[in-house]
Design an enzyme around this catalytic site. Structure first.
Site, PDB file in Angstrom:
ATOM      1  N   LYS A 244       0.804  -1.234   0.000  1.00 31.90           N
ATOM      2  CA  LYS A 244       0.000   0.000   0.000  1.00 31.90           C
ATOM      3  C   LYS A 244       0.835   1.282   0.000  1.00 31.90           C
ATOM      4  O   LYS A 244       0.383   2.341   0.431  1.00 31.90           O
ATOM      5  CB  LYS A 244      -0.995   0.039   1.187  1.00 31.90           C
ATOM      6  CG  LYS A 244      -1.877  -1.157   1.260  1.00 31.90           C
ATOM      7  CD  LYS A 244      -2.686  -1.327   0.010  1.00 31.90           C
ATOM      8  CE  LYS A 244      -2.700  -2.755  -0.438  1.00 31.90           C
ATOM      9  NZ  LYS A 244      -2.939  -2.914  -1.874  1.00 31.90           N
ATOM     10  N   SER A 245       2.060   1.152  -0.479  1.00 36.85           N
ATOM     11  CA  SER A 245       2.938   2.326  -0.510  1.00 36.85           C
ATOM     12  C   SER A 245       3.120   2.892  -1.905  1.00 36.85           C
ATOM     13  O   SER A 245       3.899   3.825  -2.097  1.00 36.85           O
ATOM     14  CB  SER A 245       4.313   1.948   0.053  1.00 36.85           C
ATOM     15  OG  SER A 245       4.173   1.526   1.378  1.00 36.85           O
ATOM     16  N   GLY A 246       2.441   2.292  -2.893  1.00 36.56           N
ATOM     17  CA  GLY A 246       2.587   2.788  -4.260  1.00 36.56           C
ATOM     18  C   GLY A 246       3.179   1.734  -5.189  1.00 36.56           C
ATOM     19  O   GLY A 246       3.683   2.068  -6.271  1.00 36.56           O
TER      20      GLY A 246
ATOM     21  N   TRP B 288       1.660   1.554  -8.834  1.00 38.03           N
ATOM     22  CA  TRP B 288       2.087   2.717  -9.626  1.00 38.03           C
ATOM     23  C   TRP B 288       3.558   2.579 -10.041  1.00 38.03           C
ATOM     24  O   TRP B 288       3.901   2.770 -11.216  1.00 38.03           O
ATOM     25  CB  TRP B 288       1.876   3.971  -8.771  1.00 38.03           C
ATOM     26  CG  TRP B 288       2.068   5.272  -9.486  1.00 38.03           C
ATOM     27  CD1 TRP B 288       2.011   5.492 -10.834  1.00 38.03           C
ATOM     28  CD2 TRP B 288       2.334   6.528  -8.872  1.00 38.03           C
ATOM     29  NE1 TRP B 288       2.226   6.813 -11.105  1.00 38.03           N
ATOM     30  CE2 TRP B 288       2.424   7.470  -9.908  1.00 38.03           C
ATOM     31  CE3 TRP B 288       2.487   6.962  -7.554  1.00 38.03           C
ATOM     32  CZ2 TRP B 288       2.677   8.821  -9.672  1.00 38.03           C
ATOM     33  CZ3 TRP B 288       2.735   8.304  -7.308  1.00 38.03           C
ATOM     34  CH2 TRP B 288       2.830   9.226  -8.353  1.00 38.03           C
TER      35      TRP B 288
ATOM     36  N   HIS C 187       7.724  -7.753  -1.914  1.00 34.56           N
ATOM     37  CA  HIS C 187       7.427  -7.094  -0.637  1.00 34.56           C
ATOM     38  C   HIS C 187       8.346  -7.668   0.459  1.00 34.56           C
ATOM     39  O   HIS C 187       8.181  -7.330   1.634  1.00 34.56           O
ATOM     40  CB  HIS C 187       5.974  -7.375  -0.222  1.00 34.56           C
ATOM     41  CG  HIS C 187       4.939  -6.535  -0.923  1.00 34.56           C
ATOM     42  ND1 HIS C 187       5.124  -5.211  -1.236  1.00 34.56           N
ATOM     43  CD2 HIS C 187       3.678  -6.832  -1.335  1.00 34.56           C
ATOM     44  CE1 HIS C 187       4.019  -4.746  -1.830  1.00 34.56           C
ATOM     45  NE2 HIS C 187       3.133  -5.716  -1.899  1.00 34.56           N
TER      46      HIS C 187
ATOM     47  N   ARG D 198       5.742   5.324   1.971  1.00 34.86           N
ATOM     48  CA  ARG D 198       4.631   6.295   1.992  1.00 34.86           C
ATOM     49  C   ARG D 198       4.355   6.703   3.429  1.00 34.86           C
ATOM     50  O   ARG D 198       4.682   5.949   4.371  1.00 34.86           O
ATOM     51  CB  ARG D 198       3.411   5.592   1.397  1.00 34.86           C
ATOM     52  CG  ARG D 198       2.235   6.454   1.089  1.00 34.86           C
ATOM     53  CD  ARG D 198       1.117   5.612   0.497  1.00 34.86           C
ATOM     54  NE  ARG D 198       0.035   6.456  -0.005  1.00 34.86           N
ATOM     55  CZ  ARG D 198      -1.123   5.995  -0.440  1.00 34.86           C
ATOM     56  NH1 ARG D 198      -1.354   4.688  -0.471  1.00 34.86           N
ATOM     57  NH2 ARG D 198      -2.057   6.820  -0.870  1.00 34.86           N
TER      58      ARG D 198
ATOM     59  N   SER E 193      -5.108   2.975   3.479  1.00 36.74           N
ATOM     60  CA  SER E 193      -5.195   2.225   2.226  1.00 36.74           C
ATOM     61  C   SER E 193      -5.284   0.716   2.501  1.00 36.74           C
ATOM     62  O   SER E 193      -6.092   0.012   1.890  1.00 36.74           O
ATOM     63  CB  SER E 193      -3.957   2.547   1.376  1.00 36.74           C
ATOM     64  OG  SER E 193      -4.030   1.916   0.139  1.00 36.74           O
TER      65      SER E 193
HETATM   66  P1  PAP Z   1       0.133  -3.287  -3.189  1.00 38.29           P
HETATM   67  O1  PAP Z   1       1.338  -3.048  -2.354  1.00 38.29           O
HETATM   68  O2  PAP Z   1      -0.834  -4.241  -2.572  1.00 38.29           O
HETATM   69  O3  PAP Z   1       0.468  -3.623  -4.589  1.00 38.29           O
HETATM   70  P2  PAP Z   1      -0.138  -0.502  -3.659  1.00 38.29           P
HETATM   71  O4  PAP Z   1      -0.224  -0.349  -5.121  1.00 38.29           O
HETATM   72  O5  PAP Z   1       1.160  -0.227  -3.020  1.00 38.29           O
HETATM   73  O6  PAP Z   1      -0.677  -1.932  -3.247  1.00 38.29           O
HETATM   74  O7  PAP Z   1      -1.159   0.434  -2.939  1.00 38.29           O
HETATM   75  C1  PAP Z   1      -2.375   0.824  -3.464  1.00 38.29           C
HETATM   76  C2  PAP Z   1      -2.430   2.307  -3.304  1.00 38.29           C
HETATM   77  O8  PAP Z   1      -1.785   2.922  -4.403  1.00 38.29           O
HETATM   78  C3  PAP Z   1      -3.850   2.788  -3.306  1.00 38.29           C
HETATM   79  O9  PAP Z   1      -3.837   3.959  -2.482  1.00 38.29           O
HETATM   80  P3  PAP Z   1      -5.147   4.548  -1.754  1.00 38.29           P
HETATM   81  O10 PAP Z   1      -5.824   3.411  -1.089  1.00 38.29           O
HETATM   82  O11 PAP Z   1      -4.649   5.569  -0.775  1.00 38.29           O
HETATM   83  O12 PAP Z   1      -5.956   5.161  -2.831  1.00 38.29           O
HETATM   84  C4  PAP Z   1      -4.064   3.119  -4.754  1.00 38.29           C
HETATM   85  O13 PAP Z   1      -5.136   4.001  -5.003  1.00 38.29           O
HETATM   86  C5  PAP Z   1      -2.729   3.743  -5.105  1.00 38.29           C
HETATM   87  N1  PAP Z   1      -2.452   3.717  -6.526  1.00 38.29           N
HETATM   88  C6  PAP Z   1      -2.681   2.691  -7.384  1.00 38.29           C
HETATM   89  N2  PAP Z   1      -2.300   3.052  -8.620  1.00 38.29           N
HETATM   90  C7  PAP Z   1      -1.863   4.316  -8.549  1.00 38.29           C
HETATM   91  C8  PAP Z   1      -1.354   5.230  -9.514  1.00 38.29           C
HETATM   92  N3  PAP Z   1      -1.275   4.919 -10.792  1.00 38.29           N
HETATM   93  N4  PAP Z   1      -0.976   6.443  -9.074  1.00 38.29           N
HETATM   94  C9  PAP Z   1      -1.066   6.783  -7.785  1.00 38.29           C
HETATM   95  N5  PAP Z   1      -1.543   5.969  -6.812  1.00 38.29           N
HETATM   96  C10 PAP Z   1      -1.938   4.735  -7.188  1.00 38.29           C
END
Ligand code: PAP
Length: 421
Positions: A152-154, A157, A211, A233, A241
């Protein structure tokens, strides 16, 4: 005479019992081995199991020799598996994993998946097995790049951006796999879904993700010249998140999942370090310290910086992983095109990310492959900095900020912690 007959009956019954016992045990083992082999080798279901059932004699001959520890099993696996990453269900590691699982601390009452504490960090069982496998089998490619983060740190993206940077010479804007596949299917996690991603990409990109905490990484990574791009993050946003993600991926209705695991309870777990890959702060510190020791190997990023000055950081990532943008590319707007492609607004509007499904393979049981499904859209919520303000009370935020301050004290690491209230 009567006594002899009685003994005969007893011996016959005993013989039948032993035969049936071993026969059933053998069939069971065969079925298990076939399931493992099918999964490991990505054979269509039944490929190894059903044709042989027609021929009981050959089944019987084979069943004792195709147990997961056997030579034949390994031979079949190695012949059928020509993709080097398919190592998750290695039987030796599986046995080691089962042994470890029976001895380590476990928490069942928190997030969607039970957590197990291993080498100072909490993880899900399938992550643990995947991590052990990765340690045995992961062989970095030349110029290997690894995207790393705590959940959930990005991650999604950063995966998309790095993938787009590294594949820009192979694909054009209209054919980019990011348009039709979840970023996690384009860049597999070495400990989770090298086996779970639906189809392999044939692009020759040395890019994977993880991770795994720094101190638990495979030696093949830490002793090599792999480049690691790490993202972290503000813990307040990561926590909110994670809480939402937990409900979106829960088997229950989202609302009732939220009621069952309210924010206050989740915060308690988070503060105690009880999260997937937690303690959150220790994960960051592991990579931070390593990045200080080897800045040429680890690029340490912050989600908020990436948001504030995406152009600068995208160029920095490209340079770090050895795919710098040329002046000509910059003039043609290639950097901006990659940013637009990977933006939250664009990614979250793509059909695949709205309606596609994640299918995680959690492991193998006697009944077959244990899978878990949830929507790709769970990875896209708001994509904003500071959304925690809509969820946390000032008190909760203060608590998290205080822990952050204490944990990071003296490390030289400061986070972009958005001010309270
Ligand atoms: P993961 O570690 O399980 O793969 P991860 O992608 O790190 O998850 O975290 C999801 C967060 O990234 C979500 O944040 P939020 O809950 O605060 O909204 C998600 O919305 C955000 N996220 C996903 N894709 C993007 C992107 N393209 N740009 C910016 N933030 C993004």
């Amino acid at each position: 005479m009567e006594l002899d007959f009685l003994w005969f009956i007893v011996a016959a019954l005993l013989g039948c019992y032993v035969f049936i016992f071993w026969f059933l045990k053998g069939v069971n083992e065969w079925y298990y081995a076939a399931t493992v082999a099918e999964t490991t080798c990505r054979l269509p279901p039944g490929d190894m199991r059903w044709p042989l059932l027609g021929n009981m004699l050959s089944l019987f001959k084979t069943l004792r020799s195709v147990h997961p520890n056997s030579f034949i099993y390994n031979l079949v696996s190695s012949l059928k598996c020509n993709e080097k990453e398919e190592y998750r269900f290695d039987p030796t590691t599986h046995n080691k994993f089962k042994e470890i699982m029976s001895t380590i601390p476990r928490r069942e009452d928190a997030w969607v998946f039970d957590l197990y504490q291993y080498e100072g960090f909490w993880c899900n069982s399938f992550q643990l097995e995947g991590m052990l496998s990765a340690r045995e089998h992961f062989k970095p490619q030349p110029n290997q790049v690894i995207v790393s983060s705590t959940p959930k740190s990005g991650t999604t993206w950063l995966k998309a951006l790095t993938f787009a940077i590294m594949t820009r010479f192979h694909v054009d804007e209209s054919t980019n796999p990011l348009l039709t596949r979840l970023a996690h299917d384009c860049v597999p996690f070495i400990e989770v879904n090298l086996c779970s991603s639906p189809q392999k990409l044939n692009l020759d990109v040395p890019l994977v993700a993880t991770h795994i905490p720094y101190t638990s990484l495979p030696k093949s990574i830490t002793n090599s010249s792999c480049k690691i791009v790490y993202i972290c993050r503000d813990p307040k946003d990561a926590f909110v998140s994670l809480w939402h993600f937990n409900h979106k991926t829960s088997a229950k209705e989202e609302v009732s999942a939220m009621e069952d695991f309210p924010l206050e309870d989740a915060l308690e777990f988070f503060c105690q370090g009880l999260t997937p890959c937690g303690p959150y702060w220790d994960h960051l510190l592991g990579y931070w310290r390593a990045s200080l020791e080897s800045p040429e190997m680890i690029l340490f990023l912050k989600y908020e910086d990436l948001k504030n000055d995406t152009v600068f950081w995208v160029k920095k990532i490209a340079q770090f992983v050895g795919y710098s943008f040329s002046l000509e590319e910059e003039n043609k707007g290639v950097v901006q095109k990659i940013i637009d492609l990977c933006s939250f607004e664009h990614m979250s509007s793509l059909e695949v990310n709205k309606s596609g499904m994640v299918r995680l393979e959690l492991g193998i049981t006697q009944d077959g492959v244990n899978t878990y499904e949830f929507k790709n859209s769970a990875f896209f919520r708001k994509g904003k900095v500071g959304d925690w303000k809509n969820h946390l009370t000032p008190e909760m935020a203060r608590r998290l900020d205080q822990i952050t301050e204490q944990k990071l004290a003296g490390s030289g690491l400061t986070l972009n912690v958005s001010p309270n209230g």
